[in-house]
Structure formats: structure tokens, C-alpha cells
Design a protein around this motif. Structure first.
Motif, PDB file in Angstrom:
ATOM      1  N   ASP A 158       1.129  -1.097   0.175  1.00 23.19           N
ATOM      2  CA  ASP A 158      -0.104   0.002   0.044  1.00 23.19           C
ATOM      3  C   ASP A 158       0.833   1.272  -0.136  1.00 23.19           C
ATOM      4  O   ASP A 158       0.627   3.137  -0.782  1.00 23.19           O
ATOM      5  CB  ASP A 158      -0.566   0.271   0.395  1.00 23.19           C
ATOM      6  CG  ASP A 158      -2.488  -1.206   0.993  1.00 23.19           C
ATOM      7  OD1 ASP A 158      -2.489  -1.176  -0.144  1.00 23.19           O
ATOM      8  OD2 ASP A 158      -2.073  -1.437   1.872  1.00 23.19           O
ATOM      9  N   ASP A 162       0.264   3.182  -3.619  1.00 18.73           N
ATOM     10  CA  ASP A 162      -0.793   4.256  -2.892  1.00 18.73           C
ATOM     11  C   ASP A 162      -0.163   4.756  -1.313  1.00 18.73           C
ATOM     12  O   ASP A 162      -0.455   4.938  -0.373  1.00 18.73           O
ATOM     13  CB  ASP A 162      -2.445   3.895  -2.596  1.00 18.73           C
ATOM     14  CG  ASP A 162      -3.138   5.532  -1.830  1.00 18.73           C
ATOM     15  OD1 ASP A 162      -2.570   6.271  -2.165  1.00 18.73           O
ATOM     16  OD2 ASP A 162      -4.696   5.186  -1.941  1.00 18.73           O
ATOM     17  N   THR A 166      -1.832   6.220   2.120  1.00 22.66           N
ATOM     18  CA  THR A 166      -0.626   5.369   3.361  1.00 22.66           C
ATOM     19  C   THR A 166      -0.307   6.674   4.350  1.00 22.66           C
ATOM     20  O   THR A 166      -0.211   6.664   5.669  1.00 22.66           O
ATOM     21  CB  THR A 166      -0.090   4.297   2.504  1.00 22.66           C
ATOM     22  OG1 THR A 166      -0.645   3.551   2.018  1.00 22.66           O
ATOM     23  CG2 THR A 166       1.129   3.890   3.739  1.00 22.66           C
TER      24      THR A 166
END
Length: 289
Positions: A158, A162, A166
Motif C-alpha cells: 500500500d 498508494d 498511506t
């Protein structure tokens, strides 16, 4: 008030250095990237003792103690990142209630592949590498259950795929304003010595790193990791690829001997190379003085 200190926890090769680099790019945060943990956490040490030992190692590395470095860099939040912190979770609780803990988890197949590629003696084969990941992550999950309001768990995948969402979640967790300089961490000042093992932390993020293990591990190695880590993978959001598989007893015994022998050779080799580099650095320093 922003929480301090922060402790970044995760297995080796789980992305702790990357997260350390990102957070230290924040205008308010400094995270020390590894130190001789065993010399910092000794039986009977108080919170002040531990902090002072961390400060001594910072002075040895940067020529300033923790408070001086924080002042000169304009930082207000300090922390420590080290994979060995998993083995000192009870000692870290001395920093409560102010402290916060961020646990980063990575796909066990990626971690095991990195263990074998880096030849550090951590996991010389899929079996022992998977056991190491499983046992350490189980300890981290137990710590999270014990202190649910003080521990934030994120995934390496993650963070890479992203990054902003995060890091926004991390900043919200520690009550810090989001700082977009974290998104360009590779262009910010680094407090980390770059080497072959952490070179990716000085580059823009590459999503292919989250899938590298698919091309590197054999089908049997994936089956071994999946078989040992299946339950913990389910707890941390990873899907097994292989069908359930029981590692034969004779093969498990071979893997353990392989780890004991080759792992020790790798550790000794790494220690000798590190010792040689220190000597060369010392000789160069003497010549330049």
C-alpha cells in the motif's frame, strides 16, 4: 499534540527503511535508521536510559546528540527504526503513553525472496525464511492487539502503490500535519547511508518491486511459504497462491541444517567484510587528518 517518539517495526526486508526515509523527509520528524539495538535495551534500563543510549549512537554517527540534532534540523518528533525492535516490544512500552508504534508488513514471499537474495543469514531457504516471517509477524500482531490505540499497521504494498493515502493515514495516527515533501522523499536530505541493500530507498517508487517474488521464487518455494504462513497471511491481507501443502519431515530437517550451516557462513562473511570496511575507513581518516 504530535506523538513522540515513534517506533517503526517490521521484519527485515519489509520496507522499514523506506518508511523511515519517507517520514524523515517530513519537516517535523527525524527517525534514526538502525543502531546496535542490543546495546540500547539492557535488562533494568529505564526509559531515560534507553533514550540516552539512542542519543549516544546518534552522536557517534552525526557528531551531535539527539537534542542537538533535532534543534539544528528544526525537528520536533524523534523516533527509531530497526527490525530487531520486534524482539524488544515489552521494553518499548516504557515510552507510553506518548509513544506510537507503526508496524509495516510485507508479503512473506517477497520478504523470503529478499532474505535469500541478500545472503544475510536471516533465511537461507524458503522454509526457514517463512518461519522467521511468521513468528515475527505473530509477535507484532499480538502487540497490536494489546495496544490497539497505540499501534498502526500498514502494508508495504500500500505504501508503494498508494503512497499519499498511506502517509496521510500515518500522519493522522500520530496527530501530525501531512507534509507533501514526503512524496518526494528521494529528493530530500537523507540521514541513511546508502548501500546495495537499501538503494531503492533513494529512488522514486517502483511498483514492480511488489511483484518481484513472482518471477524469482520457484513454484515449490511459493508452496512452502504459503503452507507455513497461510494463517498469518489471512490476518494481514495476503492471498496464498499455492494449494495447501505439508512440508515433509525429512525436507524440513534438511532446511534447518541448511540454515544452521549456510546462515552462519553468511553472517561470518558479512561481519568480516564490515570489519574490513571499518578498518579501511579508519586508515583513510588517519591519512586525511
Amino acid at each position: 499534540m504530535t506523538h513522540s517518539p515513534l517506533f517503526l517495526i517490521g521484519t527485515q526486508r519489509s520496507g522499514t527503511t523506506l518508511l523511515c526515509r519517507m517520514l524523515t523527509a517530513h519537516r517535523d520528524i527525524f527517525i534514526k535508521n538502525e543502531l546496535p539495538v542490543r546495546s540500547v535495551f539492557k535488562p533494568g534500563f529505564t526509559k531515560d536510559d534507553i533514550r540516552e543510549n539512542i542519543s549516544k549512537h546518534i552522536r557517534k554517527r552525526y557528531g551531535k546528540d539527539l537534542d542537538e540534532l533535532m534543534r539544528d534540523e528544526g525537528k520536533s518528533v524523534w523516533g527509531l527504526k530497526d527490525p530487531e525492535l520486534t524482539y524488544y516490544l515489552p521494553e518499548l512500552k516504557a515510552f507510553l503513553p506518548e509513544a506510537r508504534f507503526i508496524v509495516i508488513t510485507r508479503d512473506p514471499r517477497a520478504v523470503v525472496n529478499s532474505y535469500m537474495e541478500n545472503k544475510w543469514g536471516l533465511g537461507t531457504n524458503a522454509y526457514t525464511g517463512a518461519l522467521r516471517w511468521r513468528d515475527e509477524v505473530l509477535a507484532q500482531l499480538a502487540f497490536e492487539r494489546e495496544l490497539p490505540d497505540k499501534v498502526l499497521r500498514i502494508r508495504y504494498e500500500d505504501l508503494v502503490i498508494d503512497q499519499q493515502a498511506t502517509l496521510e493515514a500515518v500522519c493522522q495516527f500520530i496527530d501530525a500535519p501531512f507534509d507533501d515533501t514526503m512524496l518526494s522523499f528521494d529528493q530530500q536530505k537523507s540521514f541513511i547511508r546508502e548501500g546495495r541493500e537499501n538503494a531503492n530507498t533513494s529512488r522514486a517508487l517502483d511498483e514492480s518491486l511488489t511483484r518481484k517474488w513472482k518471477d524469482k521464487l520457484s513454484a515449490h518455494e511459493i508452496a512452502v511459504v504459503d503452507s507455513l504462513c497461510r494463517d498469518v497471511m489471512a490476518m494481514t491481507g495476503y492471498e496464498p497462491e499455492a494449494a495447501p501443502y505439508q512440508v515433509p519431515g525429512w525436507l524440513a530437517a534438511f532446511y534447518r541444517v541448511h540454515q544452521a550451516v549456510l546462515g552462519e557462513l553468511q553472517i561470518q562473511y558479512r561481519w568480516r567484510v564490515s570489519n574490513w570496511k571499518r578498518r579501511v575507513h579508519g586508515l583513510r581518516a588517519e591519512k586525511s587528518s
